[in-house]
Each structure stands twice: as structure tokens, then as C-alpha cells.
Scaffold this motif. Structure first.
Motif, PDB file in Angstrom:
ATOM      1  N   UNK A 197       0.828  -1.203   0.000  1.00 36.06           N
ATOM      2  CA  UNK A 197       0.000   0.000   0.000  1.00 36.06           C
ATOM      3  C   UNK A 197       0.864   1.255   0.000  1.00 36.06           C
ATOM      4  N   UNK A 245      -9.771  -0.884  16.388  1.00 34.88           N
ATOM      5  CA  UNK A 245      -9.500  -0.465  15.020  1.00 34.88           C
ATOM      6  C   UNK A 245     -10.363   0.751  14.675  1.00 34.88           C
ATOM      7  N   UNK A 265      -0.306   2.752   7.151  1.00 34.19           N
ATOM      8  CA  UNK A 265       0.079   2.086   5.918  1.00 34.19           C
ATOM      9  C   UNK A 265       1.421   2.566   5.412  1.00 34.19           C
ATOM     10  N   UNK A 275      -9.825 -15.484   6.498  1.00 32.42           N
ATOM     11  CA  UNK A 275      -9.695 -15.298   7.941  1.00 32.42           C
ATOM     12  C   UNK A 275      -8.491 -14.426   8.257  1.00 32.42           C
ATOM     13  N   UNK A 302      -4.621  -1.335  -2.466  1.00 31.87           N
ATOM     14  CA  UNK A 302      -5.213  -2.124  -1.399  1.00 31.87           C
ATOM     15  C   UNK A 302      -5.392  -3.526  -1.951  1.00 31.87           C
ATOM     16  N   UNK A 325     -11.888  -5.381  16.406  1.00 29.90           N
ATOM     17  CA  UNK A 325     -12.458  -4.359  15.535  1.00 29.90           C
ATOM     18  C   UNK A 325     -12.738  -3.043  16.257  1.00 29.90           C
ATOM     19  N   UNK A 367      -6.546  -7.081  -1.737  1.00 25.37           N
ATOM     20  CA  UNK A 367      -7.358  -8.050  -1.010  1.00 25.37           C
ATOM     21  C   UNK A 367      -7.041  -9.496  -1.378  1.00 25.37           C
ATOM     22  N   UNK A 402      -3.723  -1.100   9.522  1.00 27.98           N
ATOM     23  CA  UNK A 402      -4.493   0.089   9.886  1.00 27.98           C
ATOM     24  C   UNK A 402      -4.004   0.670  11.205  1.00 27.98           C
ATOM     25  N   UNK A 424      -5.205  -6.586   7.741  1.00 30.67           N
ATOM     26  CA  UNK A 424      -5.635  -5.202   7.613  1.00 30.67           C
ATOM     27  C   UNK A 424      -5.611  -4.478   8.954  1.00 30.67           C
TER      28      UNK A 424
END
Lengths: 329, 347, 413
Positions: free
Chosen positions: B31, B332, B296, B282, B37, B329, B39, B292, B288
Motif C-alpha cells: 500500500x 480499530x 500504511x 480469515x 489495497x 475491531x 485483497x 491500519x 488489515x
């Protein structure tokens, strides 16, 4: 260029034809069409964000999920929403979607580009975690089974009746969103998408505009969730998973972002392809992955963008393609 | 909850963080340098593990499987970057690849839908059908120019998700869907006992690997010409091009390196997590989360992010198992809301 | 009017649908995840059913079978759509399958709404054949309830003299029901569950959980599914924990057993099937399955093989003609089979009564195979176990369904 009115006429005729033909095509086709239309409302809410405001949300399944769970929980725990009160549930679903979006928007709107994508993803995953974990309310992994559909004189248990109901919701959503994006508010959104800084200088509160759009999209997501719950009669954490959000994004891009109708077409194609191929061959995921890759590489404006791509080909080719590509993210 | 408990938990968290560093650092570099990005990164992890399994089955050597799997996946990543994420050049090869893929699918679909057309699934007819379809598709696709993905985040996301699906299905077709496991040499399955605390050697090995790779990466970034070019590109790609840095080469190098690291993580993690379908998606959110939280494009950030996620995940599960889905999360979201570019990221 | 119908037909044909039913043909829909994460399990399910069909010339009870396999992608709502497709479009007489408990829950109402038989061949959610059965008159189960094999295991663990046991189980309904069954029987016999640990479904790093385990326990009860099953024993032993494991059968099912290391030798688990059952019926099944598909059959395969056998018997009694759903249920309930898993019949709540095998992992040679392999060797057989164990139906149904906190952990701290 076809004029705007002709375009509207074409869409209206297609919709009417759809509503006329599908019910005569066997009950399974009716069921598929109903599913696709409920999901298309979600896709259109994504389009409001992506196509008209320039925000790519990876967490739209969250609003879809709360709408669906609300419906299922009310129906099974309180036996609410199985008669005339179904309409109350619809209103509550929309309001809950809006409420959640207004909370999440506080976190998300500030971020732009890839960070907006990431934060909506994380928020969506939080809702998934709740659905999965909050056993006493959501039934955890088993999900919630609903017994039958509402009946208020009109028996929604009949697939065709239910099809017409979802069709009505779909059409109304399409019209409402269409009116919205043509309004002054909608035009300011488009302005923000193109040149956020300039709009700020002109004195627009861009944050508020985006925030309101985010909330409206959440409301439509909630509505789609209510309908989805009744379509399947079952709600589980699978409704809220990340792929639901990513799928809805692809459907919008496949059909053509910023067109609303494109979102519906994209949904129809992905649903159709998946049903058709998964019955035929075990490797349908190649086809789905292929659609993603080919759409992105060759059709960044989606199927609705094909006419304009053709026009560009006939006028000097490569400049046209480059112009398309510089669409701001 | 005595000292021993805290020591073991901290050790476990750090070792898990070590694994996350391997997959997160590559993602972060990709990144930072290319503004892409990716995936498919989880798929690289999974493929690393599967290829290592094949190498082990074939040669019986675990040590050999590490470099082979990592290099193989680096090549796959490189091909993907050259053909699909960059738009300059290689038009014939790209169109050819796409046409072949679509052509084969069409041939298979026809043979499934109308088996009588080709007399069952006879491979000669199938090949002929596939060749015709491929040629037709080549004719079609060579007439349409692709629209470069460049820095459009959404299009990158959907393109790489598409590839992640393709990789997932291909892995299923090649290696089957059984839950498999990589067995490292027996020496690694022992534990060392320090002050009554059992420390599994494999976890020690994971930490050592991550530290070694972290140092190597740091050296490359700080002490080599390539590293300097990479840093310049992260800071300002346009400026870097201006002073004569071949950013094209830099991006090629970084994408391959990122894939290499992810695959290495897959081999090392394979003995610890197993190798099975779905592992790719998973690991992806975890990677990420690392990127995050750390920010990045920053190696140091990735290291801190990996440690933070490893420890948060570990202590979250141990101390508050009820809310363990949020221990990842929720922080995050908070970090992003407060500092959208992550702890060490720069805009 | 003609034009409309034509359009409709064209649309239906475009979607690859619409095949009218034929007479004297038994149309069976089969729902399993043949793509995605559970693709291999889905394939094992189909293979088990197909093996029986192939052994009997594609006929069940004299009727030609048209087997239509649909992929639910491991998603309950997709399963619902597929079930409706099978019923509305393919006009199946009955549908079989459903892997996940959630899929079972989602499919059962479809059978009620459409008045079509649903034979649940793997999905084990307890309540479907217990407190919720009334809602699903067309639902039958040929597999098991999650708690069924764990009641006997609780008794067995108690008989071994274990006083204190820790349970560690995947944090979802299947885990709750398995632990509940074990705990109920174990504590009724005088044992104590002293700690319950719930790692999230899909946990592979057990680092956070292993150190929290109480040191004074005598044994550990585990419920690990899929990839979790491979990692837990390895990490437990690696962390220096040498306590005996007694586990739910899925933790050591043949789906994962061939990929396990030697550290699992001696671990005990219980299930209604094991590839290591040494009966002629099972030996024949295992050999046929391995010869055809090149892998060891687990309960996913056996359950569906036996389901086909069960339908075969019912159709024989019906004279090769589909007897209609109500009559079919009656026939199914009256059948006693000698399946690979042993003698099996159906109780009045339409759940099997079957043997439960307490089995121990051993590295040995079985059935004349010349390689040493890991097998689940039988330690003890509890014959003809019902879902209500020894409690009796009424007493058992008076208690709530097993859950995370039921039975409550009276002896935790």
C-alpha cells in the motif's frame, strides 16, 4: 444522446414488463426475482453513497442486518409485525437503519478514500460480531426462524402477492432515490463527489451533506433487510458477513455506479448468474471472480456505461479511456 | 492470575504477533509504495501454505518448502501485478491470459450444459472447444482496451477481491478441501521449560523468524539503493520519478516482496493454524488490522501494529472472552476515528 | 395469452429450470455445500449417498432415483432458496442433507410450508427433534442430536474415576449442546465440571486459553470442529499439559484424523459412528468407500450412506412407489436397519436410536490394510442410545435446551 424523459419511459416500461412477466414464469422464478429485488434496494443504497457521493462503503451489510434481525426478533419474540403492524416494522426497520448509520457516520465520515473503506469494514464487522455473539437475542450461529409471512387481509405467504409487495417497495425506493439525487441536495452531493474542496470554499457544509446521505442510505439498507428477512423466513449471521457488503459494491459497479438502475441490473445479473451456474457446475466461483475482474478492467462505468464507451471508441479512442479512468475515487 | 499466567499470555501474544507481522508487513509495503489495497493478500498466505505442503509431500523437506513456496507465490504476485494492476505494456499477454481463462470456462460450461454436444466430457473435443472459445475471446478482448486501475481504491478492492475468489476456487480444485496441517521437524514440536513455564519451541521459532525478517527488511530499506528508492517512492512517487527513480521497477519489486512475505507467513503459520479453505479470508482482516493500526506503508508501524493486534487478541480472549469479537475491531474503529492514517501513517 | 406464456417459458428456460416430473421415479433433492469453505465435507456427504446408490444400480426400493444435488454454499438462506428450487422447479419427493445446524434450522420450516419431506442427514441441532418438533411435521432425522453421544461419554468419564473435568468447546450452539449433554450425565453421576472455556468458532491459536486451564482437573472435554481439531491437541501437549482428553466425536472424526499427528494417540471421544467399528457391515462400507473415493469415510459419509439405505428400505415396503409424505414417515419410523454404524431405528420424535461408541485413537492396522494408520478403535459400546439418554422423554423435554449456561456451572470457582 437519448433525452432524460425517454430514459425514464424506458425504465418504467421495463419495470412494468418485469412485474407482468415474472409472476407467470413459475414459482421459483418469482422467488428469485423477489430475492433479487430486496437485495437491489440494498445495492441502490450503496449506489447513493458510491455513485452520487463518492463514498465506497464496505459495511452496508450492517444496516441490512439490523433491519433483518429487527424483523425476525419482533416476529418471534413478540409476535409483532405479522399483521397490519408489518407496516410499523417497515418504518421501524428504516428508522433503525438510519439510527445506526447516524451513529456509525460520526466515526466514518471524517475519513476519506481507503480509510473510509476500512472504517466502514470494521464497523460492519462489529455488527456481525454482535449478531454472532448476542445469543439470547439473535440465536447466535443458529439464527432465527420465522414462522410464515405477515397476513393482513393480504396474505404475503403467497409468493406472487409477496413478489408484488417487494416490487412495490423496490419501485418506490427507486423513485424516491431518483427524486433525491435530482434534488438540490443531490446535486450538492455530486458536487462534493467531484470537487469536495471547492464545495467547502463555496460555503457548503460537506461533512453534513455526506452525513445525511450516509443516514439515508442506512435507512434504505434497513428497509432491504426487513424485506430480506421475510423473503427467506430465516435470519442468521451469514446475512451480515463481509461478502454481503462486497457483493453489493460489485453489483453497483457492474451495473454502473451513479445510475441507480445500474445497481438493480447488476444485482439481477449476479443473482441470476449465481443461481444458474451453481446448479450447472461446481466451479461457479470462477465465473463470479471473472465477472469482478473483467468488469473492473473493461467496464469501469459498468454496463450502463457501455454506450458512452462505444461513443468514445468512435471518437479518438485512448483519450476517452483515459478520461474515464481519471474519475476521482 | 499469577505472574506465570501473564508471562505465558504475553509470550503467546508476541508469537502470534510475529506471524501477523509477516503477513501485515507485505500488505503495508504494497500500500505504501503502490497505493494498492490488495485483497488477494490472504490468498498469497494460503497458497504459500499449500505449495509448501506439496513440496513437503514431494521432497519430504520442510526447510526446502520455505523458500520454494515463498518464491513461487512471489512469482504469482509479480505476474498479477504486471498483467492486471499495471496497465502499461504486455497487452498481448494480458489479453491472452484473459481470453484463455474465459475460453476454458465457456468450454467447460458448454460441456456441462449440453454434454451430448461434445459426446460426454471427452478431452479432445473439450480442448478443441476451449481453443475455439479462447480464440473468439481473444478476438473480442483485443478490440477493447482496458481501463487502468491506477489509484482508484474501489476498483483495486473489487479487482483484487475478484482475484481472491479465483485463487480460492483454484486452491480448492488443486489441493481439495480437507483440513491439512504442516508438520515441522520434530525438534520444533518440543517445549523449553523456563522457570516452570512451558514455551513451545515453535512459537520461539516464529518470533525469531519475524525478528530476523524484520531486521533484514530494515537493512534493505535503510542501507541499499533499492531501499532508498522505495522510501522515496513512499514519500512522493511523482517526485521520485522526477529525480530519475524507476518507480515501475520499485513497484514490481515491492509487490513480489509483499507476496513473498505473505507466503512465508503461510508456510510458517501453516504449522500453527493449519491449511484449509477459508484461511485466506480469515487472515485478511487480521492483516488489515495490523496495517491500519500501524499505519500504511510503515515497516515500524507494521511491527508495532502486529504486536498490538497479537497482544490485544490474546489478552482480549483470555480476559474478556465474552466480547472477544470486539477486541480486534473496536480498537480499530477507535484508532481510525481518532487518527485516520493509523498510529505511524503519514498522509 | 400465448405470448405471455411463451415469454415466461423463455425466462424459465433461460434460467435453466423447469423439468417436469416423471412417473415411477423417485426424485431426491440433495442440499450440501459443494463450494466454499465446506466444499470437501459437502462432497463427502454426496459421496456417501452416491456410493449406496451406485451399489444398488441407481435404484432405491425398485424406483429409479433422480438425485439432484444443489449447493447451499454453507449459507442457510441460500439453502432455503435451493430447497425451494428443488421443490418448486424439480418437483422432488423429498430432500436430504443440510450440513450446518443453522442450515437445518432454516430448512425445516421449508418442509412445513411446502409439505415436502426433509431428511436431515448430518445437521444435529438438538431442538429440531425435541421441543420444536411440533412445528415441523415433515421433518425427520437420520443422523444424531449434538448431545446424544455426549450423555454416554459423561457416564463413561465418571466410570473412569474422573472427578473434575474442564470443558473447552467452540463457542456456538453445537458446542453448547455437546457440552450440555456431557455435563448433565457427568454431574448426575457425581462428577464436577470445574471450568468451561469457550474459544470462538474457528480459533486456531489456543495460546490465550490453554494457560487459563485449572491445574487440578482430571481430564479435559473438547468440542473442536474442522481446523480447530488439528491444532488444539498439538498446542495443548506443546504447552506441557498431559491430562487425558475425552472429546466429542467431531474432534477426532475421520474427516480430520488422517491429518493429525501422533500426539493424539490415546485421546478418547464418542460418536454414533467411527470408521474403526469392527463389524462386517462397516468393514464392507469402509473398504468400498476407500476404494472408490481414496479417503477414509467419516460420519458425514456414513450418515448419508445410511440415509440412502433407510430410504431404500422404506421404498421397498412401499412397493417401489412414492407413498406420499405421511405414509413415508410412518414407514421410516418402523424400520430397523443394520447400518455401518450398527443397528439403528427411529424414535417417536423422529430421531435415530443408535449405538454410541466410546473410541480411542490408536496407531494400528485394521481391515487388512497393510499400513499403520490412526484409527478410532472402540473402547466401549453403549447400545441403542436415544436422544433422551436414560432420563425419559418427558423429564428430558421439561428442561430447557442445552445452552452456554445450561446446565449452569455449579462448580466453577
Amino acid at each position: 444522446m437519448i433525452s432524460q424523459n425517454v430514459k425514464i419511459l424506458i425504465v418504467a416500461v421495463c419495470l412494468l414488463a418485469f412485474a407482468y412477466i415474472v409472476p407467470q414464469s413459475g414459482s421459483f422464478v418469482v422467488l428469485l426475482a423477489t430475492r433479487a429485488m430486496a437485495f437491489a434496494i440494498l445495492a441502490m443504497s450503496v449506489d447513493l453513497l458510491l455513485g452520487f457521493t463518492g463514498m465506497s462503503s464496505m459495511g452496508q451489510a450492517a444496516y441490512f442486518g439490523v433491519g433483518a434481525y429487527l424483523t425476525a426478533v419482533l416476529a418471534t419474540k413478540f409476535h409483532f409485525g405479522m399483521g397490519w403492524d408489518f407496516w410499523l416494522v417497515v418504518v421501524m426497520g428504516i428508522l433503525l437503519g438510519c439510527a445506526l448509520a447516524s451513529l456509525f457516520g460520526l466515526f466514518a465520515i471524517r475519513a476519506g478514500g481507503v480509510y473510509f473503506l476500512m472504517i466502514t469494514l470494521a464497523l460492519g464487522q462489529c455488527v456481525w460480531g454482535l449478531a454472532y455473539r448476542w445469543n439470547s437475542l439473535t440465536g447466535g450461529d443458529n439464527g432465527i426462524n420465522m414462522s410464515g409471512r405477515p397476513n393482513f387481509g393480504l396474505d404475503l405467504g403467497n409468493e406472487v402477492t409477496f413478489f408484488y409487495l417487494v416490487f412495490a417497495f423496490f419501485a418506490v425506493s427507486l423513485i424516491a432515490l431518483f427524486v433525491l439525487v435530482r434534488s438540490t441536495f443531490g446535486r450538492s452531493l455530486a458536487g462534493i463527489r467531484e470537487r469536495e474542496l471547492r464545495m467547502q470554499i463555496l460555503g457548503y457544509n460537506t461533512w453534513l451533506h455526506k452525513y445525511i446521505a450516509f443516514i439515508i442510505a442506512g435507512g434504505f439498507g434497513g428497509l432491504a433487510g426487513v424485506l430480506w428477512a421475510h423473503t427467506n423466513g430465516h435470519v442468521s449471521p451469514e446475512t451480515v458477513v463481509l461478502t454481503t457488503s462486497v457483493d453489493s459494491l460489485l453489483m453497483v459497479v457492474l451495473g454502473g455506479a451513479g445510475t441507480l438502475v445500474g445497481a438493480a441490473i447488476g444485482t439481477a445479473i449476479v443473482f441470476g448468474l449465481r443461481e444458474f451456474l451453481s446448479t450447472l457446475v461446481p466451479w461457479w466461483q470462477y465465473a463470479l471472480g471473472g465477472v469482478y475482474v473483467l468488469t473492473i478492467l473493461y467496464l469501469p462505468m459498468g454496463l450502463m456505461g457501455i454506450p458512452s464507451r462505444f461513443r468514445q471508441r468512435t471518437q479518438g479512442k485512448d483519450e476517452g479511456a483515459k478520461k474515464l479512468a481519471t474519475k476521482p475515487s | 492470575m499469577n505472574t506465570q499466567f501473564w508471562v505465558v499470555q504475553a509470550f503467546n501474544g508476541v508469537s502470534y504477533g510475529a506471524l501477523l507481522f509477516l503477513i501485515g508487513s507485505g500488505l503495508s509495503l504494497i500500500f505504501g509504495v503502490m497505493r494498492i489495497v490488495n485483497l488477494s493478500h490472504g490468498a498469497y498466505f494460503l497458497w504459500g501454505g499449500y505449495i509448501a505442503l506439496s513440496v513437503i509431500n514431494f521432497t519430504g523437506s520442510w526447510a526446502l518448502s520455505l523458500p520454494v513456496a515463498a518464491l513461487a507465490v512471489a512469482l504469482i504476485g509479480l505476474a498479477m501485478e504486471r498483467l492486471f494492476l499495471r496497465s502499461e505494456g504486455l497487452t498481448v499477454l494480458r489479453t491472452g491470459t484473459i481470453a484463455l481463462g474465459v475460453g476454458v470456462l465457456i468450454a467447460l460450461a458448454i460441456s456441462a450444459k449440453w454434454p451430448h454436444l461434445i459426446g460426454g466430457a471427452h478431452w479432445i473435443q473439450l480442448t478443441v472447444l476451449g481453443a475455439i472459445a479462447t480464440l473468439a475471446m481473444y478476438g473480442l478482448f483485443s478490440r477493447i482496451s482496458i481501463v487502468p486501475v491506477d489509484t482508484d481504491v474501489l476498483r483495486q478492492v473489487l479487482l483484487t477481491v475478484g482475484f481472491a475468489f479465483l485463487f480460492q476456487q483454484a486452491a480448492l480444485d488443486i489441493w481439495g478441501g480437507n483440513n491439512m496441517d504442516i508438520n515441522p521437524p520434530p525438534a520444533f514440536t518440543q517445549s523449553i521449560v523456563v522457570g516452570g513455564v512451558y514455551l513451545p519451541l515453535y512459537r520461539v521459532f516464529m518470533i525469531a523468524m519475524a525478528v530476523a525478517i524484520g531486521i533484514a527488511l530494515w537493512l534493505v530499506m535503510e542501507k541499499t539503493r533499492m531501499g532508498a528508492a522505495v522510501r522515496a517512492t513512499v514519500d512522493d512517487a511523482q517526485m521520485a520519478r522526477g529525480v530519475g527513480i524507476d518507480t515501475n521497477k520499485v513497484s514490481m519489486f515491492i509487490f513480489a516482496l509483499g507476496a513473498f512475505l505473505a507466503a512465508l507467513g503461510g508456510v510458517i503459520g501453516g504449522a500453527f493454524l493449519g491449511i484449509y479453505p477459508g484461511l485466506d479470508f480469515e487472515m485478511l482482516p487480521l492483516a488489515f488490522a495490523v496495517v491500519i493500526i500501524g499505519g500504511m506503508g510503515s515497516l515500524g508501524g507494521a511491527a508495532i501494529g502486529a504486536l498490538a493486534v497479537g497482544l490485544a487478541d490474546n489478552f482480549g480472549k483470555a480476559l474478556f472472552p465474552e466480547v472477544s469479537y470486539f477486541t480486534l475491531y473496536a480498537p480499530m474503529v477507535l484508532i481510525l476515528a481518532i487518527k485516520p492514517t493509523g498510529l505511524f501513517g503519514r498522509e | 395469452m400465448l405470448k405471455k406464456t411463451l415469454l415466461g417459458t423463455a425466462l424459465a428456460a433461460g434460467l435453466g429450470l423447469a423439468i417436469p416430473a416423471q412417473a415411477d421415479e423417485l426424485r431426491i433433492g440433495f442440499i450440501s455445500p459443494t463450494t466454499g469453505l465446506y466444499a470437501q465435507i459437502g462432497k463427502d456427504m454426496v459421496d456417501g449417498f452416491q456410493l449406496y446408490l451406485d451399489e444398488h444400480g441407481g435404484k432405491l426400493g425398485g424406483a429409479d432415483v433422480k438425485l439432484i444435488v444443489e449447493d447451499d454454499q454453507g449459507k442457510p438462506d441460500t439453502g432455503v432458496t435451493k430447497a425451494k428450487k428443488l421443490i418448486l422447479q424439480d418437483k422432488v419427493n423429498l430432500f436430504v442433507g443440510g450440513l450446518l445446524a443453522s442450515t437445518g434450522y432454516a430448512l425445516a420450516p421449508v418442509s412445513t410450508a411446502e409439505k415436502v419431506i426433509y431428511l436431515s442427514s448430518v445437521s444435529s441441532a438438538d431442538d429440531l427433534t425435541q421441543r420444536q418438533l411440533d412445528k415441523y411435521p415433515y421433518f425427520l432425522r437420520t443422523s444424531w442430536t449434538s448431545s446424544l453421544p455426549n450423555h454416554p461419554l459423561g457416564q463413561w468419564a465418571c466410570d473412569q474415576g474422573y472427578k473434575k473435568v474442564i470443558t473447552i468447546a467452540a463457542d456456538y450452539a453445537f458446542g453448547y449442546e455437546s457440552v450440555g449433554g456431557f455435563q448433565k450425565a457427568f454431574e448426575d453421576c457425581g462428577g464436577k465440571v470445574v471450568q468451561k472455556i469457550w474459544p470462538p468458532l474457528g480459533t486456531k491459536d489456543f495460546g490465550p486459553f490453554i494457560p487459563t486451564m485449572k491445574a487440578d482437573a482430571d481430564a479435559i472435554f473438547t468440542v473442536m470442529v474442522g481446523p480447530m481439531a488439528l491444532q488444539f491437541p498439538k498446542q495443548l501437549r506443546g504447552a506441557g499439559n498431559k491430562k487425558p482428553i475425552v472429546g466429542s466425536g467431531v474432534s477426532y472424526d475421520e474427516f480430520v484424523l488422517p491429518f493429525m499427528g501422533d500426539e493424539v494417540i490415546g485421546d478418547v471421544s464418542s460418536l454414533h459412528y467411527s470408521a474403526g467399528i469392527q463389524t462386517p457391515e462397516n468393514e464392507k462400507f469402509v473398504k468400498a468407500y476407500r476404494a472408490k473415493y481414496g479417503k477414509m469415510p467419516g460420519y458425514y459419509s456414513e450418515n448419508n450412506y445410511t440415509t440412502a439405505m433407510w430410504i431404500d428400505e422404506a421404498m421397498k415396503q412401499a412397493g417401489g412407489k412414492w407413498p406420499g409424505p405421511e405414509q413415508f414417515i410412518k414407514l421410516m419410523q418402523g424400520i430397523k436397519l443394520n447400518a455401518p454404524r450398527g443397528p439403528v431405528s427411529m424414535d417417536d420424535m423422529r430421531n435415530p436410536i443408535e449405538n454410541v461408541y466410546i473410541k480411542k485413537v490408536a496407531k494400528t492396522k485394521l481391515f487388512g490394510y497393510d499400513k499403520e494408520e490412526l484409527w478410532n478403535t472402540t473402547v466401549k459400546v453403549y447400545p441403542n442410545v436415544s436422544q433422551f439418554w436414560t432420563y425419559g422423554k418427558d423429564k428430558f423435554l421439561a428442561q430447557p435446551v442445552y445452552d452456554r449456561d445450561f446446565p449452569p456451572c455449579k462448580f466453577c470457582e
